[in-house]
Design a protein around this motif. Structure first.
Motif, PDB file in Angstrom:
ATOM      1  N   UNK A  87      10.622   5.449   1.959  1.00  0.00           N
ATOM      2  CA  UNK A  87       9.483   6.280   1.574  1.00  0.00           C
ATOM      3  C   UNK A  87       9.265   7.332   2.656  1.00  0.00           C
ATOM      4  N   UNK A  88       8.450   8.306   2.338  1.00  0.00           N
ATOM      5  CA  UNK A  88       8.206   9.391   3.293  1.00  0.00           C
ATOM      6  C   UNK A  88       7.174   8.957   4.332  1.00  0.00           C
ATOM      7  N   UNK A  89       7.542   7.933   5.095  1.00  0.00           N
ATOM      8  CA  UNK A  89       6.669   7.423   6.154  1.00  0.00           C
ATOM      9  C   UNK A  89       7.509   7.213   7.408  1.00  0.00           C
ATOM     10  N   UNK A  90       6.866   7.257   8.558  1.00  0.00           N
ATOM     11  CA  UNK A  90       7.593   7.153   9.818  1.00  0.00           C
ATOM     12  C   UNK A  90       8.259   5.798   9.999  1.00  0.00           C
ATOM     13  N   UNK A  91       7.723   4.781   9.323  1.00  0.00           N
ATOM     14  CA  UNK A  91       8.265   3.436   9.484  1.00  0.00           C
ATOM     15  C   UNK A  91       9.488   3.173   8.626  1.00  0.00           C
ATOM     16  N   UNK A  92       9.858   4.130   7.765  1.00  0.00           N
ATOM     17  CA  UNK A  92      10.991   3.910   6.882  1.00  0.00           C
ATOM     18  C   UNK A  92      10.587   3.069   5.698  1.00  0.00           C
ATOM     19  N   UNK A  93      10.956   1.794   5.692  1.00  0.00           N
ATOM     20  CA  UNK A  93      10.502   0.889   4.643  1.00  0.00           C
ATOM     21  C   UNK A  93       9.020   0.590   4.875  1.00  0.00           C
ATOM     22  N   UNK A  94       8.279   0.405   3.808  1.00  0.00           N
ATOM     23  CA  UNK A  94       6.829   0.255   3.916  1.00  0.00           C
ATOM     24  C   UNK A  94       6.447  -0.912   4.816  1.00  0.00           C
ATOM     25  N   UNK A  95       5.385  -0.688   5.601  1.00  0.00           N
ATOM     26  CA  UNK A  95       5.063  -1.617   6.689  1.00  0.00           C
ATOM     27  C   UNK A  95       4.473  -2.951   6.264  1.00  0.00           C
ATOM     28  N   UNK A  96       4.091  -3.113   4.997  1.00  0.00           N
ATOM     29  CA  UNK A  96       3.536  -4.403   4.584  1.00  0.00           C
ATOM     30  C   UNK A  96       4.634  -5.421   4.281  1.00  0.00           C
ATOM     31  N   UNK A  97       5.866  -4.944   4.161  1.00  0.00           N
ATOM     32  CA  UNK A  97       6.983  -5.844   3.860  1.00  0.00           C
ATOM     33  C   UNK A  97       7.392  -6.592   5.121  1.00  0.00           C
ATOM     34  N   UNK A 101      12.586  -9.677   6.083  1.00  0.00           N
ATOM     35  CA  UNK A 101      13.096  -9.468   4.734  1.00  0.00           C
ATOM     36  C   UNK A 101      13.782  -8.116   4.561  1.00  0.00           C
ATOM     37  N   UNK A 102      13.348  -7.120   5.322  1.00  0.00           N
ATOM     38  CA  UNK A 102      13.969  -5.794   5.188  1.00  0.00           C
ATOM     39  C   UNK A 102      15.066  -5.562   6.230  1.00  0.00           C
ATOM     40  N   UNK A 103      15.147  -6.428   7.236  1.00  0.00           N
ATOM     41  CA  UNK A 103      16.173  -6.284   8.267  1.00  0.00           C
ATOM     42  C   UNK A 103      17.557  -6.365   7.631  1.00  0.00           C
ATOM     43  N   UNK A 298      -8.327   1.462   4.225  1.00  0.00           N
ATOM     44  CA  UNK A 298      -7.219   0.547   3.926  1.00  0.00           C
ATOM     45  C   UNK A 298      -5.887   1.251   4.140  1.00  0.00           C
ATOM     46  N   UNK A 299      -4.836   0.464   4.225  1.00  0.00           N
ATOM     47  CA  UNK A 299      -3.495   0.976   4.487  1.00  0.00           C
ATOM     48  C   UNK A 299      -2.903   1.605   3.225  1.00  0.00           C
ATOM     49  N   UNK A 300      -2.580   2.890   3.303  1.00  0.00           N
ATOM     50  CA  UNK A 300      -2.042   3.612   2.157  1.00  0.00           C
ATOM     51  C   UNK A 300      -0.714   3.018   1.691  1.00  0.00           C
ATOM     52  N   UNK A 301       0.110   2.594   2.634  1.00  0.00           N
ATOM     53  CA  UNK A 301       1.413   2.039   2.268  1.00  0.00           C
ATOM     54  C   UNK A 301       1.262   0.782   1.420  1.00  0.00           C
ATOM     55  N   UNK A 302       0.253  -0.013   1.725  1.00  0.00           N
ATOM     56  CA  UNK A 302       0.015  -1.244   0.980  1.00  0.00           C
ATOM     57  C   UNK A 302      -0.720  -0.969  -0.328  1.00  0.00           C
ATOM     58  N   UNK A 303      -1.838  -0.288  -0.272  1.00  0.00           N
ATOM     59  CA  UNK A 303      -2.716  -0.151  -1.434  1.00  0.00           C
ATOM     60  C   UNK A 303      -2.203   0.845  -2.475  1.00  0.00           C
ATOM     61  N   UNK A 304      -1.457   1.852  -2.042  1.00  0.00           N
ATOM     62  CA  UNK A 304      -1.041   2.897  -2.975  1.00  0.00           C
ATOM     63  C   UNK A 304       0.474   2.923  -3.209  1.00  0.00           C
ATOM     64  N   UNK A 305       1.246   2.757  -2.159  1.00  0.00           N
ATOM     65  CA  UNK A 305       2.679   2.985  -2.278  1.00  0.00           C
ATOM     66  C   UNK A 305       3.506   1.748  -2.626  1.00  0.00           C
ATOM     67  N   UNK A 306       2.990   0.551  -2.383  1.00  0.00           N
ATOM     68  CA  UNK A 306       3.788  -0.658  -2.550  1.00  0.00           C
ATOM     69  C   UNK A 306       4.200  -0.936  -3.983  1.00  0.00           C
ATOM     70  N   UNK A 307       3.242  -0.979  -4.891  1.00  0.00           N
ATOM     71  CA  UNK A 307       3.472  -1.104  -6.336  1.00  0.00           C
ATOM     72  C   UNK A 307       4.288  -2.343  -6.712  1.00  0.00           C
ATOM     73  N   UNK A 308       3.792  -3.505  -6.350  1.00  0.00           N
ATOM     74  CA  UNK A 308       4.478  -4.730  -6.736  1.00  0.00           C
ATOM     75  C   UNK A 308       3.636  -5.948  -6.452  1.00  0.00           C
ATOM     76  N   UNK A 309       4.153  -7.117  -6.779  1.00  0.00           N
ATOM     77  CA  UNK A 309       3.392  -8.354  -6.627  1.00  0.00           C
ATOM     78  C   UNK A 309       3.178  -8.764  -5.167  1.00  0.00           C
TER      79      UNK A 309
END
Length: 325
Positions: A87-97, A101-103, A298-309
């Motif tokens: 995603x277009x974030x500095x952390x690459x993969x969203x930070x709530x993951x 699991x993403x390594x 709240x964290x945008x990456x979690x609340x808006x960008x994550x889109x999953x369970x």
């Protein structure tokens, strides 16, 4: 009250499903798609997608995902992709993951401009994405591997999850996840005082976006579905949202976002997104939600960008923490 996460319940059920599947395999089974491979590695299934029927392996081993929803779905179902866009974030993969699991997942480019050469180099046997994101690249992606596209992203995330699960051969696991989520929702609603009290609490979600107007989220988007599942009320302003998605305002009209409770997130630089300007203004400070201490960043990456369970489960936990006081 201790709230249940869907994960322990789902994973326990998934383990039983796997054991049962292995027992059935030991007794012998037939391939309903016509493949008679002894190992079953060449067995296929047909998945209905936004681009028509697509044949995929029954048990894909090398999966590439091209959006955040598909990454959440795969990881939720216990599948670690070999590649994913960032995603277009500095952390690459969203930070709530979870980091573990993403390594090891290879970054195959920015979400809207995936590197097709990098994807091909991973030799995937399945690609997951949506038509709205990559429909224009479908022909190229399909030459690399069977490509399963949902029509859209965001609002229909639960239906999309089922398509992802079918493509991954994880329908049983998906049911456990959905059931666990429903249990968590029921727990949160109860913790907030029950259906009647929850429905009487009006909640707004505000997003500050760099390079755009401020968004007051309507009722047809990912976060709105979670609020609706819990049973929370929504202010009348949400009915003005274009296509149900958002009603956009300038800082001079931010008072239209007032509600019993306001959650807000920021995409991009706080100054360039007008967050700093808006939350420091008199209009913001005079909103009832602000005066009553019912405004939560709240964290945008979690609340808006994550889109999953996986994201939804964490959001439910934050809703509980914020609103039960």
């Amino acid at each position: 009250m201790t709230l249940r996460s869907f994960r322990p319940r789902a994973l326990a059920a998934v383990s039983l499903t796997v054991v049962a599947a292995l027992a059935l395999a030991a007794c012998g089974s037939s391939d309903d798609s016509g493949s008679d491979s002894a190992s079953g590695s060449d067995a296929t299934r047909t998945v209905k997608t936004a681009m028509g029927d697509v044949k995929v392996k029954k048990a894909p081993q090398r999966v590439v995902v091209l959006d955040t929803a598909e990454l959440d779905s795969a990881l939720t179902l216990g599948v670690k992709p070999v590649g994913a866009t960032h995603a277009d974030v500095t952390s690459g993969f969203l930070n709530y993951l979870p980091k573990d699991q993403v390594a090891g997942i290879e970054d195959v480019g920015q979400m809207m401009t995936p590197n097709l050469e990098a994807i091909a180099g991973l030799k995937p046997d399945l690609i997951l994405t949506s038509k709205i994101r990559h429909g224009d690249k479908y022909a190229e992606l399909s030459k690399i591997a069977p490509t399963v596209m949902t029509e859209n992203t965001g609002y229909p995330w639960k239906e999309n999850f089922q398509v992802h699960a079918e493509a991954l051969g994880k329908e049983a696991e998906a049911k456990m996840v959905a059931d666990g989520y429903a249990d968590h929702v029921a727990d949160v609603t109860k913790a907030l005082g029950g259906k009647e009290k929850v429905a009487a609490t009006e909640v707004n979600m505000v997003r500050f976006v760099e390079g755009a107007d401020i968004r007051i989220y309507g009722k047809k988007n990912y976060i709105a579905t979670i609020l609706a599942d819990v049973g929370l009320g929504r202010p009348a302003i949400t009915d003005k949202a274009k296509d149900g998605f958002s009603y956009d305002v300038s800082p001079e009209k931010i008072d239209l976002a007032d509600a019993d409770v306001v959650f807000h997130s920021t995409y991009g630089d706080p100054k360039k997104s007008k967050e700093t300007e808006t939350t420091g203004s008199g209009l913001w400070k005079n909103m009832d939600a602000v005066k009553n201490g019912k405004v939560f960043a709240v964290d945008d990456q979690l609340w808006i960008q994550g889109i999953g369970y996986t994201a939804a489960d964490k959001i439910l936990g934050e809703l509980h923490k914020s609103l039960v006081k």
